[in-house]
Enzyme design. Structure first.
Site, PDB file in Angstrom:
ATOM      1  N   GLY A  73      35.032  37.818  38.652  1.00 33.98           N
ATOM      2  CA  GLY A  73      35.576  37.936  40.018  1.00 33.98           C
ATOM      3  C   GLY A  73      35.809  36.596  40.704  1.00 33.98           C
ATOM      4  CB  CYS A 125      31.894  36.854  40.842  1.00 35.84           C
ATOM      5  SG  CYS A 125      30.661  37.002  39.589  1.00 35.84           S
ATOM      6  N   GLY A 181      31.156  39.144  36.028  1.00 31.87           N
ATOM      7  CA  GLY A 181      31.354  37.718  36.270  1.00 31.87           C
ATOM      8  C   GLY A 181      32.769  37.175  36.360  1.00 31.87           C
TER       9      GLY A 181
HETATM   10  P1  5GP Z   1      38.594  39.724  41.938  1.00 32.62           P
HETATM   11  O1  5GP Z   1      39.721  40.698  41.888  1.00 32.62           O
HETATM   12  O2  5GP Z   1      38.382  39.148  43.287  1.00 32.62           O
HETATM   13  O3  5GP Z   1      38.699  38.669  40.868  1.00 32.62           O
HETATM   14  O4  5GP Z   1      37.274  40.550  41.551  1.00 32.62           O
HETATM   15  C1  5GP Z   1      36.828  41.631  42.328  1.00 32.62           C
HETATM   16  C2  5GP Z   1      35.507  42.121  41.774  1.00 32.62           C
HETATM   17  O5  5GP Z   1      34.493  41.112  41.841  1.00 32.62           O
HETATM   18  C3  5GP Z   1      34.895  43.267  42.540  1.00 32.62           C
HETATM   19  O6  5GP Z   1      35.500  44.498  42.312  1.00 32.62           O
HETATM   20  C4  5GP Z   1      33.449  43.230  42.066  1.00 32.62           C
HETATM   21  O7  5GP Z   1      33.262  43.874  40.832  1.00 32.62           O
HETATM   22  C5  5GP Z   1      33.225  41.750  41.842  1.00 32.62           C
HETATM   23  N1  5GP Z   1      32.412  41.166  42.933  1.00 32.62           N
HETATM   24  C6  5GP Z   1      32.605  41.260  44.261  1.00 32.62           C
HETATM   25  N2  5GP Z   1      31.672  40.577  44.953  1.00 32.62           N
HETATM   26  C7  5GP Z   1      30.851  40.027  44.033  1.00 32.62           C
HETATM   27  C8  5GP Z   1      29.675  39.222  44.102  1.00 32.62           C
HETATM   28  O8  5GP Z   1      29.209  38.817  45.161  1.00 32.62           O
HETATM   29  N3  5GP Z   1      29.088  38.908  42.911  1.00 32.62           N
HETATM   30  C9  5GP Z   1      29.594  39.331  41.714  1.00 32.62           C
HETATM   31  N4  5GP Z   1      28.934  39.009  40.599  1.00 32.62           N
HETATM   32  N5  5GP Z   1      30.708  40.072  41.614  1.00 32.62           N
HETATM   33  C10 5GP Z   1      31.325  40.413  42.746  1.00 32.62           C
END
Ligand code: 5GP
Length: 367
Positions: free
Chosen positions: A184, A187, A182
């Site tokens: 992300g 996300c 959660g």
């Molecule tokens: P960020 O670096 O953008 O904060 O986080 C990346 C991570 O968000 C990804 O590696 C993956 O674990 C997570 N993530 C990517 N797409 C989704 C999504 O649609 N739903 C959720 N719950 N997590 C996501």
């Protein structure tokens, strides 16, 4: 009803305390680390930053730029086996090996068959097994199966947020556990389901548990600025996975579009006529892998029993990713000199955190 009363923190809730240090300059620190693993016998030399295996960031183009800086990439799972093999062949000639690349896999039979085709080539040894809910029995069973088939592979698997599950995944055959539910940037799991855990506390607990049984952790998600990557390494992460920080670049996936804006300024066209100035700005789409948009694009539509746990954003186009990578590496080197850590591995040992109410002065915006 049990409620955990311990305060759970995010990266924005803490800052690192500077320390007197013998390091005179950033050039004295070493960001390359030699990793040795619990199951995979071959060591790895890298700076443990990993491009997320999202369709927008786990691209071949991003992977190439990451490797130029000795950084890693988890290639997304929407490339066909043929595309992956063609790329891996060429990449091994360009960089000498594919050691900095993970191929990604879900836990279905089709995923396994594809993984088998790619692994049989002998071109790659790193596997990233990725499911949204790492507490499912499917993940443990899949890790066992993959470890049995490829005893020498480097296996990263997740996602979980608690120490007990990290231990279970490592004892089932994972070398690295991916942690984060959660945090992300795209996300919406926490909004939709109410499930999740602040990422800084997740990393501290999971790193401790994983290290206790000889494994490692990859902190996945929630880094919004290079300083968050530093805090993550300091909290004990061996690897840090990035999505949003790498999105919106020339090498990222996602559609490029442009929009026109009236600036409010008046522009003289000739001596007598004037017009409102219009500027055109470019944007790149970035989307969560369980967003409705991703389900439509990559899985032929959203299944009725599933809900969207991700969103779509349009990011102002950021140009080549190299400058961003250099900024992140520069941030880490500078952090290391502030806290007196000569090696990446020493960061947790050298780190002391302040709990803070506010970390940034936003009077002129957030940039
Ligand atoms: P960020 O670096 O953008 O904060 O986080 C990346 C991570 O968000 C990804 O590696 C993956 O674990 C997570 N993530 C990517 N797409 C989704 C999504 O649609 N739903 C959720 N719950 N997590 C996501």
């Amino acid at each position: 009803m049990r409620i955990y009363d311990d305060i759970q923190l995010d990266y924005c809730d803490v800052l690192l305390r500077p320390k007197r240090s013998a390091l005179a300059s950033r050039s004295e620190v070493e960001v390359l680390r030699e990793y040795t693993f619990k199951w995979c016998s071959k060591p790895l030399t890298a700076t443990g930053i990993v491009a997320a295996n999202m369709a927008t960031t786990g691209t071949f183009e991003i992977a190439r730029e990451m490797q130029k800086q000795h950084l890693m990439s988890a290639l997304h799972k929407h490339y066909s086996a043929e595309d992956l093999l063609a790329f891996l062949k060429q990449n091994a000639e360009e960089f000498g090996s594919n050691d900095l690349l993970f191929v990604s896999s879900g836990v279905s039979d089709a995923d396994y068959e594809k993984l088998k085709t790619v692994m049989q080539s002998g071109l790659v040894r790193n596997i990233c097994v990725d499911v949204a809910n790492g507490y499912s029995p499917y993940l443990i069973n899949y890790i066992r199966k993959v470890r049995k088939e490829w005893p020498e592979a480097l296996i990263m698997a997740g996602n979980v947020v608690t120490g007990d599950m990290c231990e279970d995944l490592i004892l089932s055959g994972a070398d690295i556990v991916k942690v984060g539910i959660g945090p992300g940037s795209v996300c919406t799991t926490r909004k939709l389901t109410g499930v999740g855990r602040p990422q800084f506390s997740t990393v501290i607990e999971c790193a401790d548990a994983a290290h206790g049984v000889g494994g490692m952790v990859c902190a996945d998600g929630g880094c919004t600025v290079p300083g968050d990557v530093c805090k993550s390494f300091c909290a004990g992460a061996d690897f840090v996975m990035l999505g949003g920080l790498l999105a919106g670049h020339a090498e990222s996936g996602g559609e490029l579009c442009s929009k026109s804006f009236q600036t409010g300024e008046v522009e003289m066209i000739d001596d007598k006529t004037c017009a409102m100035r219009i500027v055109e700005k470019q944007y790149k789409k970035f989307y969560g892998m369980s967003s409705e948009y991703a389900q439509d694009k990559h899985y032929g539509g959203m299944k009725k029993y599933r809900a969207s746990e991700g969103k779509v954003v349009e990011i102002p186009f950021r140009g080549p990713v190299e400058a961003t990578l250099l900024a992140i590496l520069g941030g880490i080197r500078s952090c290391m000199t502030y806290i007196g850590a000569k090696r990446l591995k020493d960061m947790p040992k050298c780190a002391t955190f302040y709990r803070v109410n506010r970390q940034l002065n936003t009077i002129f915006g957030n940039e």
